[in-house]
Scaffold this active site. Structure first.
Site, PDB file in Angstrom:
ATOM      1  N   ASP A 166      31.033  12.080 -41.561  1.00  0.00           N
ATOM      2  CA  ASP A 166      29.919  11.621 -40.724  1.00  0.00           C
ATOM      3  C   ASP A 166      29.391  10.261 -41.178  1.00  0.00           C
ATOM      4  OD1 ASP A 166      27.304  11.484 -39.323  1.00  0.00           O
ATOM      5  OD2 ASP A 166      27.815  13.552 -38.800  1.00  0.00           O
TER       6      ASP A 166
ATOM      7  N   THR B 223      25.434  11.377 -33.616  1.00  0.00           N
ATOM      8  CA  THR B 223      26.373  12.363 -34.131  1.00  0.00           C
ATOM      9  C   THR B 223      26.882  13.362 -33.097  1.00  0.00           C
ATOM     10  OG1 THR B 223      25.416  12.185 -36.307  1.00  0.00           O
ATOM     11  CG2 THR B 223      26.603  14.230 -35.826  1.00  0.00           C
TER      12      THR B 223
HETATM   13 ZN   LIG Z   1      26.828  11.219 -37.453  1.00  0.00          ZN
END
Ligand SMILES: [Zn+2]
Ligand SMILES: *[C@@H]1O[C@H](CO)[C@@H](O)[C@H](O)[C@H]1NC(C)=O
Ligand SMILES: *[C@@H]1O[C@H](CO)[C@@H](O)[C@H](O)[C@H]1NC(C)=O
Ligand SMILES: *[C@@H]1O[C@H](CO)[C@@H](O)[C@H](O)[C@H]1NC(C)=O
Length: 501
Positions: A105, A142
């Protein structure tokens, strides 16, 4: 009543979404999508892809993928004159192809140069890399991006238009822990896989806990999100899938790491903490490679390593305060569905969105609002079409675009000033992430131009185009960036529903 909730995974009325089920989809059982078998098919497919992907800058990756097109899988028809087996390296140990999709991420493109990353480097050296990074979709957040990666759809079409949003028809709120299938449109890869009678396994991925089609998030092959599970444990669990009897080994697996996004929000993109987080991710990749090598399957597994978006520092009071707009128009807090980097406003009935947007822009352009020129407000229909951010009722009518590193807040607060954020225009270079493919379907040592992450679905499910043939596309100039000051873990954020994660 609810056109926004209609499951329309492949909107045909729109010019922009890439077609999720192009003729390249070649599951053994899917004869309906068999492409015509002409000698020129390869060329036609290239052109077709080029057209269907519209402005996206997909690469010369070749779309030579993946598990359904490997040396050992059967082609549903004589679809190309040059069989995949000519360029896919044969499997040596596994009985069927496997794709392992890894997300780190917030792995901003360029982090790999901050510190030695020998293990990621191995994947790059012997694999295929987007030389200047993977382009996220807008908004560069995200959940929208992870779900675009696995559905091949832009957020307006897969429904996850933000990390947090409200369905205007029902008034219900989506937050990152919402697992009701009604929110999640399109067909994620794990669903595609199980719909074809194959096995998939998810070790975390936004949307993976949602029951869809034949995908029921099975106990053994679908982990429920828990950000406290050590990364090592995640890697080791994925490795254990390769110890199963060969027919039980899932053909598609996901693996997710929260880092380096967490550090990026906390300290910005240029802090030593980032370097350590990147090194840690690299060690996890090393652990994975070692485990696969021990099992003799490293060269057999198609590893795709990506990030969902980049990160940019937010410091130096780069703020735009909505309350400053009061002389032009008052924007009460309850009109605002998210602040920044994605400013999303839905005025109540009785207020014309175009009137509100016009007055906001008047104020912002007046020269009297601090940093006003760094925010531009649009009716969503008027956003640049390259953002593909219009065709969903879930997207509020007024959207603000911020310049890189700026933030919008309601009022002046004494808050921590520096951090990192993402969510900005996906043309901003700092929003880019990485793409690396390694395995039998990926050419060794190959660099391809940047492309949008909505191409990955096709990459995984399509067969057909030999890697040796590349398409030369002019890469669009991309120049921009983002940040935040989050001090929460992903779990916190999931339960609190922070929009900006
Ligand atoms: Zn992210
Ligand atoms: C594919 O080619 C094989 C051998 O050339 C042939 O027997 C078969 O009928 C072909 N299949 C299709 C669907 O055209
Ligand atoms: C690349 O693959 C070759 C062949 O398997 C191997 O000999 C070489 O060590 C690999 N390089 C890296 C950097 O892993
Ligand atoms: C989350 O993972 C941690 C570490 O493995 C564990 O101790 C904890 O019980 C898990 N939480 C839940 C809700 O399963």
């Amino acid at each position: 009543m609810d056109s926004a909730i209609k499951p329309t995974p492949i909107p045909t009325e729109e010019e922009d979404p890439p077609n999720q089920t192009t003729a390249l989809l070649s599951f053994n059982t899917d004869s309906s999508s068999t492409p015509p078998s002409k000698p020129t098919t390869t060329t036609l497919l290239l052109i077709f892809l080029f057209i269907t992907t519209c402005v996206s800058l997909f690469a010369a990756i070749g779309f030579a993928f993946l598990f359904f097109s490997s040396a050992k899988s059967q082609s549903p028809s004589n679809q190309t004159s040059e069989p995949i087996a000519q360029f896919a390296r044969p499997l040596t140990k596994l009985n069927h192809p496997v794709v392992l999709l890894i997300s780190s991420d917030g792995f901003r493109f360029g982090y790999q140069f901050k510190t030695p990353t020998p293990n990621i480097g191995r994947l790059i050296d012997n694999g295929t890399e987007a030389e200047r990074g993977l382009i996220p979709v807008f908004p560069t957040l995200t959940f929208p991006n992870h779900y675009s990666i696995v559905t091949g759809l832009y957020p307006a079409h897969h429904g996850i238009v933000n990390n947090y949003f409200v369905d205007p028809h029902t008034g219900e709120t989506f937050y990152m822990g919402s697992h009701d299938p009604k929110w999640w449109l399109g067909e994620p890869l794990w669903e595609t896989v199980v719909n074809h009678g194959l096995k998939a396994a998810t070790y975390f991925w936004p949307g993976s806990e949602v029951n869809k089609g034949s995908w029921t998030c099975p106990l053994n092959f679908c982990r429920h999100y828990n950000g406290s599970v050590p990364f090592e444990e995640r890697v080791d669990t994925v490795l254990q899938y390769f110890d199963l009897p060969s027919s039980e080994i899932p053909v598609f697996m996901t693996l997710y790491f929260e880092d380096p996004d967490q550090q990026g929000h906390h300290v910005g993109a240029d802090d030593p903490e980032i370097t350590e987080a990147v090194a840690r991710i690299d060690r996890m990749i090393g652990r994975l490679i070692e485990g696969l090598e021990k099992r003799g399957v490293f060269e057999d597994v198609n590893i795709i390593m990506v990030g969902d978006h980049g990160m940019v520092g937010t410091c130096d009071k780069k703020l735009i305060i909505l309350d400053d707009l009061a002389p032009w128009i008052e924007i009460p807090q309850n009109w605002v569905y998210s602040y920044s980097p994605l400013l999303a406003i839905r005025p109540p009935p009785g207020f014309s969105p175009s009137d509100v947007a016009m007055k906001m822009n008047e104020g912002l352009k007046s020269g009297k609002i601090e940093n006003g020129k760094y925010l531009k407000v649009y009716l969503k229909e008027e956003l640049p079409s390259r953002l593909h951010y219009m065709a969903s009722d879930r997207i509020p009518p007024i959207i603000g675009l911020l310049e890189e590193g700026f933030k919008v807040e309601q009022k002046r607060l004494k808050k921590k000033e520096c951090g990192g954020a993402h969510g900005y225009d996906n043309a901003i270079f700092s929003m880019r992430s990485i793409f690396i493919g390694h395995g039998p379907q990926f050419a060794r040592g190959r660099k391809v131009p940047s492309f949008e992450n909505v191409q990955i679905y096709n990459l995984v499910t399509s067969s057909g185009v030999p890697m040796s043939k590349s398409i030369v596309l002019v890469e669009a100039t991309c120049s921009y960036l983002v940040i935040y000051e989050l001090e929460y873990t992903m779990l916190d954020i999931i339960y609190r529903g922070f929009a900006e994660w």
